[in-house]
Design an enzyme around this catalytic site. Structure first.
Site, PDB file in Angstrom:
ATOM      1  N   THR A   1       1.627   6.635  13.962  1.00  0.00           N
ATOM      2  CA  THR A   1       0.946   5.559  13.038  1.00  0.00           C
ATOM      3  C   THR A   1       1.514   4.087  13.253  1.00  0.00           C
ATOM      4  O   THR A   1       1.003   3.349  13.118  1.00  0.00           O
ATOM      5  CB  THR A   1       1.226   6.239  11.561  1.00  0.00           C
ATOM      6  OG1 THR A   1       0.534   7.652  11.366  1.00  0.00           O
ATOM      7  CG2 THR A   1       0.258   5.338  10.442  1.00  0.00           C
ATOM      8  N   GLY A   2       2.875   4.207  13.192  1.00  0.00           N
ATOM      9  CA  GLY A   2       3.525   3.007  13.563  1.00  0.00           C
ATOM     10  C   GLY A   2       3.083   2.236  14.866  1.00  0.00           C
ATOM     11  O   GLY A   2       2.615   1.020  14.854  1.00  0.00           O
TER      12      GLY A   2
ATOM     13  N   GLY B   1       7.168   4.660   8.389  1.00  0.00           N
ATOM     14  CA  GLY B   1       6.269   6.017   8.629  1.00  0.00           C
ATOM     15  C   GLY B   1       6.352   6.793   9.922  1.00  0.00           C
ATOM     16  O   GLY B   1       7.311   6.378  10.532  1.00  0.00           O
ATOM     17  N   SER B   2       5.399   7.259  10.317  1.00  0.00           N
ATOM     18  CA  SER B   2       5.526   8.290  11.590  1.00  0.00           C
ATOM     19  C   SER B   2       5.390   7.405  12.783  1.00  0.00           C
ATOM     20  O   SER B   2       4.676   6.345  12.798  1.00  0.00           O
ATOM     21  CB  SER B   2       4.400   9.403  11.540  1.00  0.00           C
ATOM     22  OG  SER B   2       3.318   8.843  11.637  1.00  0.00           O
TER      23      SER B   2
ATOM     24  N   LYS C   1       0.774  -1.230   0.088  1.00  0.00           N
ATOM     25  CA  LYS C   1      -0.052   0.048   0.120  1.00  0.00           C
ATOM     26  C   LYS C   1       0.920   1.214   0.007  1.00  0.00           C
ATOM     27  O   LYS C   1       1.381   1.488   1.031  1.00  0.00           O
ATOM     28  CB  LYS C   1      -0.839  -0.063   1.079  1.00  0.00           C
ATOM     29  CG  LYS C   1      -1.930   1.037   0.988  1.00  0.00           C
ATOM     30  CD  LYS C   1      -2.642   1.684   2.296  1.00  0.00           C
ATOM     31  CE  LYS C   1      -1.892   2.496   2.845  1.00  0.00           C
ATOM     32  NZ  LYS C   1      -1.624   3.909   2.156  1.00  0.00           N
TER      33      LYS C   1
ATOM     34  N   GLU D   1       9.725  16.151  16.097  1.00  0.00           N
ATOM     35  CA  GLU D   1      10.335  15.816  14.575  1.00  0.00           C
ATOM     36  C   GLU D   1       9.705  16.761  13.631  1.00  0.00           C
ATOM     37  O   GLU D   1       8.258  16.705  13.640  1.00  0.00           O
ATOM     38  CB  GLU D   1       9.882  14.445  14.165  1.00  0.00           C
ATOM     39  CG  GLU D   1      10.622  13.969  12.703  1.00  0.00           C
ATOM     40  CD  GLU D   1      10.288  12.814  12.288  1.00  0.00           C
ATOM     41  OE1 GLU D   1      10.953  12.023  11.545  1.00  0.00           O
ATOM     42  OE2 GLU D   1       8.879  12.364  12.638  1.00  0.00           O
TER      43      GLU D   1
ATOM     44  N   GLU E   1       9.703   0.750  10.993  1.00  0.00           N
ATOM     45  CA  GLU E   1      10.714   1.674  10.672  1.00  0.00           C
ATOM     46  C   GLU E   1      10.195   3.065  10.941  1.00  0.00           C
ATOM     47  O   GLU E   1       9.621   3.439   9.879  1.00  0.00           O
ATOM     48  CB  GLU E   1      11.412   1.447   9.433  1.00  0.00           C
ATOM     49  CG  GLU E   1      12.938   2.044   9.245  1.00  0.00           C
ATOM     50  CD  GLU E   1      12.624   3.189   8.639  1.00  0.00           C
ATOM     51  OE1 GLU E   1      12.684   4.149   9.452  1.00  0.00           O
ATOM     52  OE2 GLU E   1      12.862   3.516   7.338  1.00  0.00           O
TER      53      GLU E   1
HETATM   54  O1  TXE Z   1       2.578   9.361   7.727  1.00  0.00           O
HETATM   55  P1  TXE Z   1       2.038   8.177   8.364  1.00  0.00           P
HETATM   56  P2  TXE Z   1       1.916  10.741   6.827  1.00  0.00           P
HETATM   57  C1  TXE Z   1       6.120  11.708   9.329  1.00  0.00           C
HETATM   58  C2  TXE Z   1       6.317  12.924   9.104  1.00  0.00           C
HETATM   59  C3  TXE Z   1       5.084  13.579   8.484  1.00  0.00           C
HETATM   60  C4  TXE Z   1       4.259  12.846   9.303  1.00  0.00           C
HETATM   61  C5  TXE Z   1       2.898  12.308   8.636  1.00  0.00           C
HETATM   62  O2  TXE Z   1       6.667  13.716  10.166  1.00  0.00           O
HETATM   63  O3  TXE Z   1       4.763  14.799   8.609  1.00  0.00           O
HETATM   64  O4  TXE Z   1       4.777  11.307   9.448  1.00  0.00           O
HETATM   65  O5  TXE Z   1       2.987  11.622   7.464  1.00  0.00           O
HETATM   66  C6  TXE Z   1      -0.220   4.532   6.214  1.00  0.00           C
HETATM   67  N1  TXE Z   1      -2.992   1.844   9.391  1.00  0.00           N
HETATM   68  N2  TXE Z   1       6.820  10.521   8.399  1.00  0.00           N
HETATM   69  O6  TXE Z   1       0.659  10.811   7.410  1.00  0.00           O
HETATM   70  O7  TXE Z   1       0.568   8.371   8.941  1.00  0.00           O
HETATM   71  C7  TXE Z   1      -0.370   5.842   5.035  1.00  0.00           C
HETATM   72  O8  TXE Z   1      -1.455   5.638   4.432  1.00  0.00           O
HETATM   73  C8  TXE Z   1      -2.447   1.551   8.498  1.00  0.00           C
HETATM   74  C9  TXE Z   1       7.915   9.971   8.624  1.00  0.00           C
HETATM   75  O9  TXE Z   1       2.197  10.425   5.498  1.00  0.00           O
HETATM   76  O10 TXE Z   1       2.960   7.546   9.064  1.00  0.00           O
HETATM   77  C10 TXE Z   1       1.205   5.659   4.541  1.00  0.00           C
HETATM   78  O11 TXE Z   1       0.918   4.807   3.506  1.00  0.00           O
HETATM   79  N3  TXE Z   1      -1.717   2.390   7.403  1.00  0.00           N
HETATM   80  C11 TXE Z   1       8.466   9.148   7.998  1.00  0.00           C
HETATM   81  C12 TXE Z   1       1.996   5.349   5.684  1.00  0.00           C
HETATM   82  O12 TXE Z   1       1.065   4.648   6.590  1.00  0.00           O
HETATM   83  C13 TXE Z   1      -1.768   3.768   7.772  1.00  0.00           C
HETATM   84  C14 TXE Z   1       7.778   9.136   6.316  1.00  0.00           C
HETATM   85  C15 TXE Z   1       2.606   6.501   6.302  1.00  0.00           C
HETATM   86  O13 TXE Z   1       1.763   7.318   6.833  1.00  0.00           O
HETATM   87  C16 TXE Z   1      -2.809   4.255   8.838  1.00  0.00           C
HETATM   88  C17 TXE Z   1       6.713   9.822   6.230  1.00  0.00           C
HETATM   89  C18 TXE Z   1      -3.168   3.020   9.765  1.00  0.00           C
HETATM   90  N4  TXE Z   1      -4.138   3.670  10.665  1.00  0.00           N
HETATM   91  C19 TXE Z   1       6.299  10.485   7.151  1.00  0.00           C
HETATM   92  N5  TXE Z   1      -2.716   5.522   8.843  1.00  0.00           N
HETATM   93  C20 TXE Z   1       9.476   8.130   7.992  1.00  0.00           C
HETATM   94  N6  TXE Z   1       9.876   7.850   9.211  1.00  0.00           N
HETATM   95  O14 TXE Z   1      10.205   7.568   7.031  1.00  0.00           O
HETATM   96  C21 TXE Z   1      -1.529   5.712   8.075  1.00  0.00           C
HETATM   97  N7  TXE Z   1      -1.078   4.667   7.175  1.00  0.00           N
END
Ligand code: TXE
Length: 497
Positions: free
Chosen positions: A251-252, A247-248, A194, A401, A270
């Site tokens: 959310t993680g 991701g964040s 996804k 962050e 990660e």
């Molecule tokens: O990230 P999310 P977002 C950080 C950065 C950014 C913030 C928000 O600070 O401003 O996160 O970005 C999916 N169940 N990073 O909203 O929410 C979502 O659809 C399952 C850090 O984009 O972490 C996407 O595919 N999946 C970072 C993915 O998770 C879910 C990189 C990442 O989304 C979900 C990007 C759920 N409940 C942003 N909610 C890094 N560390 O590399 C969301 N997603």
């Protein structure tokens, strides 16, 4: 300079109806909302993508499961490696096309798209391909007592875990997806990816190339949509055996909890960080500035490994900040498709708003801004690269962050204090130490609380080096030999004879 010419194949691709990619085919979802994909350099719509329906998520997992127990299980490890290498060849052949699609939807400078998204992805795919034939169990010497002359032999099998759900963010939409499906496929798993709802286009094209490379239908599937509906449905599916997420942190954590509740699925997380870079007193000012540029501003700071906290010796900090201000002022800010630009737009409107809000907070709470802290000219999501001195380790700019081009600075007096500051956080993804005194650096390395510690460099990853966080920055490791452990189950076999 102007934007580069868009390839005709990119224009044709963007004009298509974008859907899910399931069982080797594009699958329509006419009854769901279409999400516009916005070019961050000018805020214009470049394409639109339909969100997967719950039935399509089911279909994608069912198709991945059928391939896992069928065609992919019957594919030898050597052949799996060959197919991943063929996909790498095709990505090489379509390098410019993929790089342009990526830059148009993520705001990544075109040079970075070519070098990181495509060339690095190819290197990772070839690395995983090489491992496919080197995954093995062990034989053991057993201690079982023998009372009637019987003997025992024991061995382990390393078996693929099953269907892997890969949830990918918007900052490196091809490379991070490759980390997930490349690992999965090399180990004999199948995958449903996804992508982020902001940057789904490139993976739809990569999935087509995977089929062209000979990867059988169902082995790599793509479902699009937001996290709350599509991501959640994917994690909850009983046939998904493992979830790998980047991701964040919030959310993680939610993804980890959901995966546990859905039947104790294996999870790799990660996550983000507030990574530190510590410059020892001996390090020259000009090289410190180069190091800060490398560590903080690559891809507008939208790199989970980037540093946001900088510790510089009190005797040097004023000189460093002054020199940094001059260097940042010379950076050419421009469109992601302008090859002469050195700094592009932020990736999407939500992220732009988040970084702008952070600037406001920094101004209200911390005062002085050495450089930036405002929007930059242009129609896109442009902000200035920003440098802010902190008053203390507790300032928001040292703890929260931004995931943007914001470097915060604190002076230290002695090296133990610097180390204390570096570790004084609940995050632990990466860190760097900068000094000409390598023996000092190597003594510091074991004491730095991070999954990766760089010396005199920052933001370099290599397929051979395991990557992941400690503390709140994640669970598990991607790439390096370590990845095998996270995509396989160990089965113990004991034989009496
Ligand atoms: O990230 P999310 P977002 C950080 C950065 C950014 C913030 C928000 O600070 O401003 O996160 O970005 C999916 N169940 N990073 O909203 O929410 C979502 O659809 C399952 C850090 O984009 O972490 C996407 O595919 N999946 C970072 C993915 O998770 C879910 C990189 C990442 O989304 C979900 C990007 C759920 N409940 C942003 N909610 C890094 N560390 O590399 C969301 N997603």
């Amino acid at each position: 300079m102007a934007d580069i010419r868009i390839l005709s194949e990119v224009e044709t691709f963007l004009a298509r109806q974008h859907r899910q990619y399931i069982d080797g085919q594009a699958v329509a979802a006419m009854d769901t909302v279409a999400t516009d994909i916005i070019n961050p350099s000018n805020r214009k719509v470049v394409a639109s993508v339909r969100q997967a329906t719950p039935a399509q998520v089911q279909h994608a997992v069912a198709s991945a499961h059928e391939a896992f127990t069928g065609v992919w299980q019957q594919t030898s490890a050597a052949r799996r490696g060959e197919l991943l290498n063929r996909l790498a060849d095709l990505m090489q052949a379509h390098r410019e096309e993929l790089a342009q699609i990526e830059s148009l939807s993520s705001g990544k400078l075109i040079g970075l798209s070519r070098a990181f998204e495509i060339d690095y992805s190819i290197a990772f795919l070839r690395y995983y391909a090489g491992w496919a034939t080197k995954i093995h169990g062990q034989t053991m010497n057993l201690s079982l007592p023998s009372s009637n002359g019987e003997q025992y032999t024991g061995f382990t099998l390393r078996q693929p875990i099953g269907v892997v759900a890969g949830i990918v963010p918007w900052n490196f939409s091809i490379m991070i997806a490759v980390w997930k499906f490349g690992s999965a496929l090399a180990c004999g798993c199948t995958a449903v990816i996804k992508p982020s709802e902001f940057t789904p286009l490139t993976m739809l094209r990569v999935a087509e190339l995977a089929l062209e490379a000979g990867i059988p239908p169902g082995v790599l599937n793509i479902v699009n949509g937001n996290g709350r509906t599509v991501g959640t449905a994917l994690i909850a599916h009983p046939k998904v055996a493992k979830v790998t997420f980047t991701g964040s942190v919030p959310t993680g954590v939610g993804v980890g909890v959901a995966a546990m509740q859905a039947g104790l699925k294996h999870v790799t997380l990660e996550l983000g960080g507030k990574n530190p870079a510590g410059f020892l007193r001996d390090f020259p000012v000009e090289r410190t500035v180069d190091g800060i540029i490398e560590a903080a501003y690559l891809h507008q700071g939208e790199v989970c490994a980037s540093a946001e906290r900088f510790y510089v010796h009190r005797s040097r900090i004023d000189d460093v900040l002054e020199a940094l201000h001059h260097t940042l002022a010379t950076l050419k800010i421009g469109s992601a498709l302008d090859e002469s630009a050195q700094f592009g737009p932020l990736a999407n409107a939500a992220h732009f708003a988040k970084v702008m809000a952070f600037f406001e907070k920094a101004r209200a709470q911390d005062g002085e801004i050495v450089h930036g802290g405002t929007v930059a000219p242009g129609d896109g999501f442009f902000v200035q690269p920003t440098a802010i001195p902190a008053r203390s380790q507790a300032d928001t700019i040292m703890t929260e962050e931004t995931f943007g081009p914001v470097a915060s600075f604190l002076a230290y007096d002695d090296e133990e204090e610097m180390l204390h500051y570096m570790n004084d956080t609940h995050f632990g993804l990466t860190a760097s130490i900068w000094t000409n005194d390598l023996s000092k650096a190597l003594r510091f390395v074991p004491r730095v609380e991070a999954g990766t510690v760089w010396v005199n460099m920052h933001n370099y990853i290599d397929p051979a080096m395991p990557f992941g966080g400690v503390k709140s920055s994640g669970i598990g490791r991607e790439f390096g030999e370590a990845f095998i452990e996270y995509f396989t189950e160990l089965k113990s076999v004991i034989v009496r004879y």
